[in-house]
Enzyme design. Structure first.
Site, PDB file in Angstrom:
ATOM      1  N   PHE A   1      -1.255  -0.519   3.475  1.00 35.77           N
ATOM      2  CA  PHE A   1      -0.559   0.475   4.291  1.00 35.77           C
ATOM      3  C   PHE A   1       0.205  -0.260   5.395  1.00 35.77           C
ATOM      4  O   PHE A   1      -0.377  -1.029   6.156  1.00 35.77           O
ATOM      5  CB  PHE A   1      -1.557   1.478   4.879  1.00 35.77           C
TER       6      PHE A   1
ATOM      7  N   ASP B  98      -9.986  -1.672   8.213  1.00 35.08           N
ATOM      8  CA  ASP B  98      -9.333  -0.383   8.417  1.00 35.08           C
ATOM      9  C   ASP B  98     -10.037   0.614   7.504  1.00 35.08           C
ATOM     10  O   ASP B  98     -10.038   0.455   6.275  1.00 35.08           O
ATOM     11  CB  ASP B  98      -7.835  -0.505   8.084  1.00 35.08           C
TER      12      ASP B  98
ATOM     13  N   TYR C 165      -7.468  12.162  11.082  1.00 34.17           N
ATOM     14  CA  TYR C 165      -6.858  13.349  10.445  1.00 34.17           C
ATOM     15  C   TYR C 165      -6.956  13.372   8.931  1.00 34.17           C
ATOM     16  O   TYR C 165      -6.468  14.283   8.307  1.00 34.17           O
ATOM     17  CB  TYR C 165      -5.386  13.482  10.869  1.00 34.17           C
ATOM     18  N   LYS C 166      -7.570  12.354   8.333  1.00 32.36           N
ATOM     19  CA  LYS C 166      -7.689  12.333   6.869  1.00 32.36           C
ATOM     20  C   LYS C 166      -9.015  12.996   6.475  1.00 32.36           C
ATOM     21  O   LYS C 166      -9.174  14.192   6.666  1.00 32.36           O
ATOM     22  CB  LYS C 166      -7.538  10.906   6.364  1.00 32.36           C
TER      23      LYS C 166
ATOM     24  N   ARG D 195      -0.550  10.872  -6.398  1.00 34.50           N
ATOM     25  CA  ARG D 195      -1.841  10.560  -5.805  1.00 34.50           C
ATOM     26  C   ARG D 195      -2.625  11.851  -5.549  1.00 34.50           C
ATOM     27  O   ARG D 195      -2.077  12.826  -5.012  1.00 34.50           O
ATOM     28  CB  ARG D 195      -1.590   9.816  -4.489  1.00 34.50           C
TER      29      ARG D 195
HETATM   30  C1  LIG Z   1      -3.179   6.606   7.337  1.00 40.02           C
HETATM   31  C2  LIG Z   1      -3.356   5.165   7.653  1.00 40.02           C
HETATM   32  C3  LIG Z   1      -3.008   4.672   8.913  1.00 40.02           C
HETATM   33  C4  LIG Z   1      -2.339   5.587   9.904  1.00 40.02           C
HETATM   34  O1  LIG Z   1      -2.054   5.054  11.133  1.00 40.02           O
HETATM   35  P1  LIG Z   1      -1.507   6.009  12.295  1.00 40.02           P
HETATM   36  O2  LIG Z   1      -1.392   5.141  13.454  1.00 40.02           O
HETATM   37  O3  LIG Z   1      -2.504   7.115  12.436  1.00 40.02           O
HETATM   38  O4  LIG Z   1      -0.213   6.593  11.825  1.00 40.02           O
HETATM   39  C5  LIG Z   1      -3.282   3.342   9.195  1.00 40.02           C
HETATM   40  N1  LIG Z   1      -3.825   2.527   8.262  1.00 40.02           N
HETATM   41  C6  LIG Z   1      -4.146   2.980   7.030  1.00 40.02           C
HETATM   42  C7  LIG Z   1      -4.759   2.060   6.041  1.00 40.02           C
HETATM   43  C8  LIG Z   1      -3.901   4.309   6.691  1.00 40.02           C
HETATM   44  O5  LIG Z   1      -4.201   4.744   5.473  1.00 40.02           O
END
Ligand SMILES: *Cc1c(COP(=O)(O)O)cnc(C)c1O
Length: 408
Positions: free
Chosen positions: A124, A195, A220-221, A367
């Protein structure tokens, strides 16, 4: 597998009553809770109380009377229980991206004799972007380096200060072995940041047991904290007092209300706070996190594996033209399944129009996330039936499904 078998699985599901805690719109099969978790039914009332009573009536007194000031620590400890962290090692704060910066800067400080920040290609992108940003800002020359995931452990050498990995890949759902990778990184003298954006609330995580140094993740996930909810950061207790924060905001000061001219880092996790927490967001996040406090993560994981297995099995039986882009083995697959199709974007739009909501990741991935608290086996069955219909009828070829939206 017959429809009767599927109904029997739902009837025997130990988590079946949890679905009732969420507000899922009629006619929608929601398979995108890995990107934006569903709305808990308790959230609107809690937000209403937060806005009308706590903010509207109690006003600034609420920092004390409604304990706003401790929300980051309180919610952080609750998240800690889901990720194998004992108290005082997690705070809810800021976004995942900002927390990545805090963790990267802290870890490179602790390992200051070394200069390489190592991560994998194809993860990501905010993770490598924050590595680049830190390298730009640092006085010592930090070098961000991305290597193919298959080469990560080979690359662990005496120049690596920090290894940053996402435990569950955002596209493929493949799971890294946290315990083994952390051990190998430590053996090579590197510190590790995990992460957990696609792990917390999806699979059991054991940060303390795996001797992880730092971790960050999203609210938020799977945690259902609402769009753009505060994120969280974990710092192992053994490191906390050694870090001089780079994002040294007043909320991380030892005594914020002394209004000193000089920064003195706060005790423990306090120093990993920065500015004033967004209390409205914290309120919604706490409701989402509270739902997990009574959930056995091993029970949840068992269902997550079964939902994914069922989806793969049904797609392969009922639909042609797709290629599995996630591990087939449930052991190394998170709570999501990706399938590949050259016309994936249009097919996903056709699915969404029929109420089956997943998402698309360029160039060709459809997905589907399986959030065991509110996804039923029958939802998986119906989602695949709808997909098979769209493919058999060629409905997805309608031009309107190829119009690209800003957010996919
Ligand atoms: C969703 C996600 C993020 C999101 O980062 P934000 O700062 O909340 O936008 C970061 N790292 C991973 C691996 C993600 O899947």
């Amino acid at each position: 597998m017959t429809l009767e078998d599927i109904k029997a699985l739902d009837a025997a599901d130990p988590l079946r009553e949890k679905r009732d805690l969420f507000s899922i719109p009629e006619g929608v099969i929601y398979l995108d809770g890995n990107s934006l978790g569903a709305l808990p039914k308790a959230t609107p009332d809690a937000m209403n109380d937060m806005i009308h009573r706590q903010w509207g009536q109690d006003l600034i007194r609420s920092w004390n009377t409604n304990d706003w000031i401790n929300a980051p620590r309180r919610i952080g400890d609750k998240i800690g229980r889901l990720i194998g962290a004992t108290e005082g090692q997690v705070v809810a704060a800021d976004s995942t991206s900002v927390n990545l910066f805090k963790a990267l800067s802290a870890a490179s400080q602790l390992n200051s004799g070394r200069s390489v920040l190592l991560s994998e290609t194809g993860s990501f992108p905010t993770d490598p972007y924050m590595m680049e940003g830190l390298a730009t800002a640092s006085r010592v020359r930090l070098i961000p380096e991305l290597v193919d995931p298959s080469r990560i452990t080979d690359r662990l050498a005496p120049d690596i200060a920090v290894l940053l990995l996402t435990q569950i890949h955002y596209k493929s759902g493949e799971v890294w072995d946290m315990s083994e990778i952390t051990r190998r990184a430590h053996e090579a003298g590197a510190l590790v940041i995990w992460d957990l954006s696609h792990s917390a609330g999806a699979i059991p995580v054991e940060l303390d047991e795996c001797k992880v140094d730092f971790a960050v993740g999203c609210g938020y996930k799977y945690l259902n904290g609402g769009p753009g909810a505060p994120a969280y950061i974990y710092v192992a207790e053994r490191h906390q007092s050694k870090v001089r924060p780079v994002l040294s905001g007043w909320m991380g000061h030892a005594a914020p209300f002394d209004f000193d001219d000089r920064y003195t880092p706060g005790k423990g996790m306090d120093r990993f706070l920065c500015g004033t927490p967004g209390i409205l967001g914290m309120c919604a996040l706490e409701i989402g996190v509270d739902i997990f406090q009574t959930v056995d993560m091993r029970v949840l994981r068992k269902k997550s594996r079964q939902l994914g297995d069922l989806f793969i099995d049904l797609v392969e039986k009922k639909c042609t033209g797709f290629e599995l882009a996630s591990p087939r083995e449930a052991d190394i697959r998170g709570s999501q399944v990706a399938i590949r199709h050259p016309d994936g974007y249009a097919i996903m739009q056709a699915l969404i129009e029929r109420g089956v909501i997943g998402d698309f990741r360029a160039p060709d991935l459809l997905r589907f996330g399986f959030t065991p608290l509110y996804t039923r086996y029958i939802d998986v069955w119906q989602a695949v039936s709808t997909l098979a219909d769209i493919m058999n009828s060629n409905d997805w070829r309608d031009e309107k499904y190829s119009v690209q939206a800003e957010v996919t």
